[in-house]
Scaffold this motif. Structure first.
Motif, PDB file in Angstrom:
ATOM      1  N   GLU A 237       0.811  -1.211   0.000  1.00  0.00           N
ATOM      2  CA  GLU A 237       0.000   0.000   0.000  1.00  0.00           C
ATOM      3  C   GLU A 237       0.847   1.264   0.000  1.00  0.00           C
ATOM      4  O   GLU A 237       0.452   2.298  -0.511  1.00  0.00           O
ATOM      5  CB  GLU A 237      -0.934  -0.006   1.215  1.00  0.00           C
ATOM      6  CG  GLU A 237      -2.062  -1.012   1.049  1.00  0.00           C
ATOM      7  CD  GLU A 237      -2.696  -1.383   2.372  1.00  0.00           C
ATOM      8  OE1 GLU A 237      -2.520  -0.635   3.349  1.00  0.00           O
ATOM      9  OE2 GLU A 237      -3.344  -2.448   2.426  1.00  0.00           O
ATOM     10  N   SER A 238       1.995   1.168   0.630  1.00  0.00           N
ATOM     11  CA  SER A 238       2.834   2.363   0.715  1.00  0.00           C
ATOM     12  C   SER A 238       4.266   1.933   0.959  1.00  0.00           C
ATOM     13  O   SER A 238       4.537   0.772   1.263  1.00  0.00           O
ATOM     14  CB  SER A 238       2.367   3.236   1.881  1.00  0.00           C
ATOM     15  OG  SER A 238       2.615   2.550   3.097  1.00  0.00           O
ATOM     16  N   LEU A 239       5.163   2.885   0.834  1.00  0.00           N
ATOM     17  CA  LEU A 239       6.570   2.617   1.092  1.00  0.00           C
ATOM     18  C   LEU A 239       6.946   3.164   2.451  1.00  0.00           C
ATOM     19  O   LEU A 239       6.312   4.096   2.959  1.00  0.00           O
ATOM     20  CB  LEU A 239       7.429   3.306   0.035  1.00  0.00           C
ATOM     21  CG  LEU A 239       7.378   2.731  -1.374  1.00  0.00           C
ATOM     22  CD1 LEU A 239       8.156   3.624  -2.324  1.00  0.00           C
ATOM     23  CD2 LEU A 239       7.946   1.325  -1.382  1.00  0.00           C
ATOM     24  N   ASN A 240       7.970   2.638   3.040  1.00  0.00           N
ATOM     25  CA  ASN A 240       8.603   3.243   4.199  1.00  0.00           C
ATOM     26  C   ASN A 240       8.918   4.706   3.852  1.00  0.00           C
ATOM     27  O   ASN A 240       9.302   5.009   2.725  1.00  0.00           O
ATOM     28  CB  ASN A 240       9.878   2.436   4.498  1.00  0.00           C
ATOM     29  CG  ASN A 240      10.820   3.148   5.424  1.00  0.00           C
ATOM     30  OD1 ASN A 240      11.507   4.095   5.012  1.00  0.00           O
ATOM     31  ND2 ASN A 240      10.872   2.732   6.659  1.00  0.00           N
ATOM     32  N   VAL A 243      12.295   5.455   2.392  1.00  0.00           N
ATOM     33  CA  VAL A 243      12.433   4.915   1.041  1.00  0.00           C
ATOM     34  C   VAL A 243      11.712   5.822   0.043  1.00  0.00           C
ATOM     35  O   VAL A 243      12.271   6.188  -1.002  1.00  0.00           O
ATOM     36  CB  VAL A 243      11.890   3.466   0.960  1.00  0.00           C
ATOM     37  CG1 VAL A 243      11.718   3.020  -0.492  1.00  0.00           C
ATOM     38  CG2 VAL A 243      12.814   2.503   1.701  1.00  0.00           C
TER      39      VAL A 243
ATOM     40  N   LYS B  35      -2.947  -6.032  11.588  1.00  0.00           N
ATOM     41  CA  LYS B  35      -2.753  -5.981  10.142  1.00  0.00           C
ATOM     42  C   LYS B  35      -1.977  -7.203   9.642  1.00  0.00           C
ATOM     43  O   LYS B  35      -2.368  -7.856   8.667  1.00  0.00           O
ATOM     44  CB  LYS B  35      -2.007  -4.699   9.749  1.00  0.00           C
ATOM     45  CG  LYS B  35      -1.979  -4.501   8.236  1.00  0.00           C
ATOM     46  CD  LYS B  35      -1.264  -3.234   7.820  1.00  0.00           C
ATOM     47  CE  LYS B  35      -0.614  -3.407   6.462  1.00  0.00           C
ATOM     48  NZ  LYS B  35      -1.513  -3.873   5.403  1.00  0.00           N
ATOM     49  N   THR B 125      12.387  -3.615   5.288  1.00  0.00           N
ATOM     50  CA  THR B 125      12.124  -2.462   4.426  1.00  0.00           C
ATOM     51  C   THR B 125      12.416  -2.801   2.967  1.00  0.00           C
ATOM     52  O   THR B 125      11.688  -2.385   2.065  1.00  0.00           O
ATOM     53  CB  THR B 125      12.986  -1.265   4.882  1.00  0.00           C
ATOM     54  OG1 THR B 125      12.666  -0.986   6.247  1.00  0.00           O
ATOM     55  CG2 THR B 125      12.703  -0.025   4.056  1.00  0.00           C
ATOM     56  N   ARG B 128       9.510  -4.933   1.593  1.00  0.00           N
ATOM     57  CA  ARG B 128       8.341  -4.088   1.328  1.00  0.00           C
ATOM     58  C   ARG B 128       8.535  -3.291   0.036  1.00  0.00           C
ATOM     59  O   ARG B 128       7.674  -3.263  -0.829  1.00  0.00           O
ATOM     60  CB  ARG B 128       8.148  -3.148   2.530  1.00  0.00           C
ATOM     61  CG  ARG B 128       7.016  -2.178   2.418  1.00  0.00           C
ATOM     62  CD  ARG B 128       6.976  -1.328   3.697  1.00  0.00           C
ATOM     63  NE  ARG B 128       5.990  -0.261   3.639  1.00  0.00           N
ATOM     64  CZ  ARG B 128       5.888   0.707   4.556  1.00  0.00           C
ATOM     65  NH1 ARG B 128       6.724   0.714   5.597  1.00  0.00           N
ATOM     66  NH2 ARG B 128       4.966   1.651   4.439  1.00  0.00           N
ATOM     67  N   ALA B 129       9.697  -2.647  -0.093  1.00  0.00           N
ATOM     68  CA  ALA B 129       9.972  -1.841  -1.287  1.00  0.00           C
ATOM     69  C   ALA B 129      10.063  -2.730  -2.524  1.00  0.00           C
ATOM     70  O   ALA B 129       9.611  -2.353  -3.605  1.00  0.00           O
ATOM     71  CB  ALA B 129      11.267  -1.059  -1.094  1.00  0.00           C
ATOM     72  N   ALA B 242      18.999  -0.247   2.633  1.00  0.00           N
ATOM     73  CA  ALA B 242      17.618  -0.306   2.125  1.00  0.00           C
ATOM     74  C   ALA B 242      17.367   0.841   1.155  1.00  0.00           C
ATOM     75  O   ALA B 242      16.645   0.683   0.163  1.00  0.00           O
ATOM     76  CB  ALA B 242      16.618  -0.263   3.280  1.00  0.00           C
ATOM     77  N   VAL B 243      17.965   1.993   1.414  1.00  0.00           N
ATOM     78  CA  VAL B 243      17.815   3.141   0.518  1.00  0.00           C
ATOM     79  C   VAL B 243      18.518   2.848  -0.816  1.00  0.00           C
ATOM     80  O   VAL B 243      17.941   3.044  -1.881  1.00  0.00           O
ATOM     81  CB  VAL B 243      18.360   4.432   1.159  1.00  0.00           C
ATOM     82  CG1 VAL B 243      18.518   5.544   0.125  1.00  0.00           C
ATOM     83  CG2 VAL B 243      17.442   4.890   2.293  1.00  0.00           C
ATOM     84  N   SER B 246      16.564   0.419  -2.790  1.00  0.00           N
ATOM     85  CA  SER B 246      15.308   1.000  -3.287  1.00  0.00           C
ATOM     86  C   SER B 246      15.535   1.923  -4.476  1.00  0.00           C
ATOM     87  O   SER B 246      14.763   1.919  -5.430  1.00  0.00           O
ATOM     88  CB  SER B 246      14.596   1.763  -2.166  1.00  0.00           C
ATOM     89  OG  SER B 246      14.287   0.886  -1.108  1.00  0.00           O
ATOM     90  N   PHE B 250      13.626   1.006  -7.906  1.00  0.00           N
ATOM     91  CA  PHE B 250      12.633   1.905  -8.499  1.00  0.00           C
ATOM     92  C   PHE B 250      13.121   2.533  -9.803  1.00  0.00           C
ATOM     93  O   PHE B 250      12.316   2.920 -10.638  1.00  0.00           O
ATOM     94  CB  PHE B 250      12.163   2.949  -7.478  1.00  0.00           C
ATOM     95  CG  PHE B 250      11.141   2.367  -6.548  1.00  0.00           C
ATOM     96  CD1 PHE B 250       9.806   2.307  -6.915  1.00  0.00           C
ATOM     97  CD2 PHE B 250      11.515   1.815  -5.335  1.00  0.00           C
ATOM     98  CE1 PHE B 250       8.865   1.724  -6.097  1.00  0.00           C
ATOM     99  CE2 PHE B 250      10.579   1.220  -4.496  1.00  0.00           C
ATOM    100  CZ  PHE B 250       9.244   1.178  -4.876  1.00  0.00           C
TER     101      PHE B 250
END
Lengths: 263, 263
Positions: A237-240, A243, B35, B125, B128-129, B242-243, B246, B250
């Motif tokens: 749904e969303s990114l950190n 990030v 969640k 993270t 998720r990304a 993580a950055v 990402s 992306f």
């Protein structure tokens, strides 16, 4: 040597570590570890503490050079430190004194604007990435986590000393100032129609990043000049927050490189 | 109702929370919070625990539906939980069973390959990304932090259930397999000459990401087909893992969108 946790200086350090209010009142913050100590601008250094073991290594003593320091027992140092395996050096450092104007020193400023960001690790990571991406400054509302908290400081890897930042007492007013200065404000929004890479960030740009759980407030989102989305695959749904901010900051940096090449 | 921390089931949960070895032996992991519970694939759910207070809210009881659960006292629940303010629900869940082949299910696979990543927050993270960026799978060496540790699980925000991942017992051999499958391997390296955006990630690509402090080992870096850099301004030496991952993931997603548009 200080060998009691009842020592007044030790108590001061612990208060600085734990309490944003004490940090604010004294205008100080704590820095831990060799790398972070090494990068402290010397004129900001107020007081240095080292553990007994720390002094046993010649290399460590060299790091101290001509700087005055207090020695504390290893047990007391552990009590003072925020990390679980402290490196044996920490310092009280004067807080930075940036103003809102400092955020605009670049020709075409690139700002990151944070509303109620709560996670210290996220804030520190954003500062570190922001410096790398050539961001001119960070603007925050008062409800954003304290930038001087030890966990933020650690995650910045030194960027805290270099990148201008400002907590706006009146966030809305500060955003208006930013807009008057010609900065185009972008709000990352899942419902946006345009992908983030379709905008031109080679001009003065500001990226609005909201709270980790709730995103931007409506009152802030409405001030954006454009909504952009980072398209998502899967069910994410969303990114950190760090990030998302980084993807935008480095897209801006990429566009500037491309523009330079074309010239 | 379970009201003692000496209860065998409570002990089992605590062991699962704390010990990677126990998780591995039982093939289980723990999931905490509403969640994360909601997103558990039902066939993987083994056992559910809720706190006394949790059951007081009709909405919470609804979340449980027809699922069998054990009730525990609030005090015992706090003892079992990993978070400081637990939401009152946790579950034992069967571990995923991906194979290396599952990472290649996409037409032009995009992989993230992690070597000795240590920070659980970073790993979560990245997962998720990665889902958001449309990555096909995550390949890791055995020294990478346990993906089933509670902190990783939390940071994935549910991506743990969906994105294929694999710990390679023989990392080098797995990398060779990846290369044989036609995946071009990119290693982020500060000394690289080419900027990351100059490569074509619309084809099968794999991003090698190294340990937070030490980067990639030479033995792994040498297997890369190309070195790329994320150019840095300021004095920042590197990005958070993580950055960095990402930014690359992306950029790959952006290039694929662009290619689609051009067709």
């Amino acid at each position: 040597m200080i060998s009691s946790t009842a020592n007044a200086q030790v108590k001061d350090v612990v208060a600085l570590r734990k309490k944003p209010k004490v940090r604010r009142e004294k205008g100080l913050f704590l820095v831990e570890g060799k790398k972070m100590f090494e990068e402290v601008p010397r004129e900001r250094l107020v007081k240095t503490f080292v553990s007994e073991s720390f002094l046993k290594t010649p290399e460590n003593r060299e790091l101290l050079g001509q700087i005055r320091y207090e020695t504390v027992s290893d047990a007391v140092f552990s009590y003072m430190a925020d990390t679980q395996t402290p490196q044996g050096i920490l310092a009280e450092v004067k807080q930075m004194e940036w103003t809102l104007a400092d955020l605009f020193r670049a020709e075409a400023p690139r700002l990151v604007i944070l509303e109620t960001l709560q996670d210290p690790g996220n804030l520190g990571t954003i500062l570190r990435a922001a410096e790398g991406a050539g961001i001119s400054g960070i603007l925050m509302n008062m409800d954003t986590v304290d930038i001087y908290s030890p966990k933020v400081i650690r995650s910045t890897m030194g960027a805290i000393y270099r990148i201008p930042f400002f907590y706006a007492p009146d966030f809305r007013e500060a955003l208006q100032t930013v807009k008057r200065r010609g900065v185009r404000l972008y709000a990352a929004h899942l419902a946006a129609e345009r992908c983030y890479e379709e905008e031109d960030y080679t001009k003065a740009s500001g990226f609005l990043i909201g709270n980790e759980g709730n995103g931007l407030t409506d009152a802030t989102a409405v001030l954006a000049d454009a909504y952009i989305k980072i398209p998502m695959e899967g069910k994410v749904e969303s990114l950190n927050a760090a990030v998302a901010a980084s993807v935008l900051m480095f897209e801006a940096a990429r566009q500037r490189r491309q523009k330079k090449k074309q010239k």
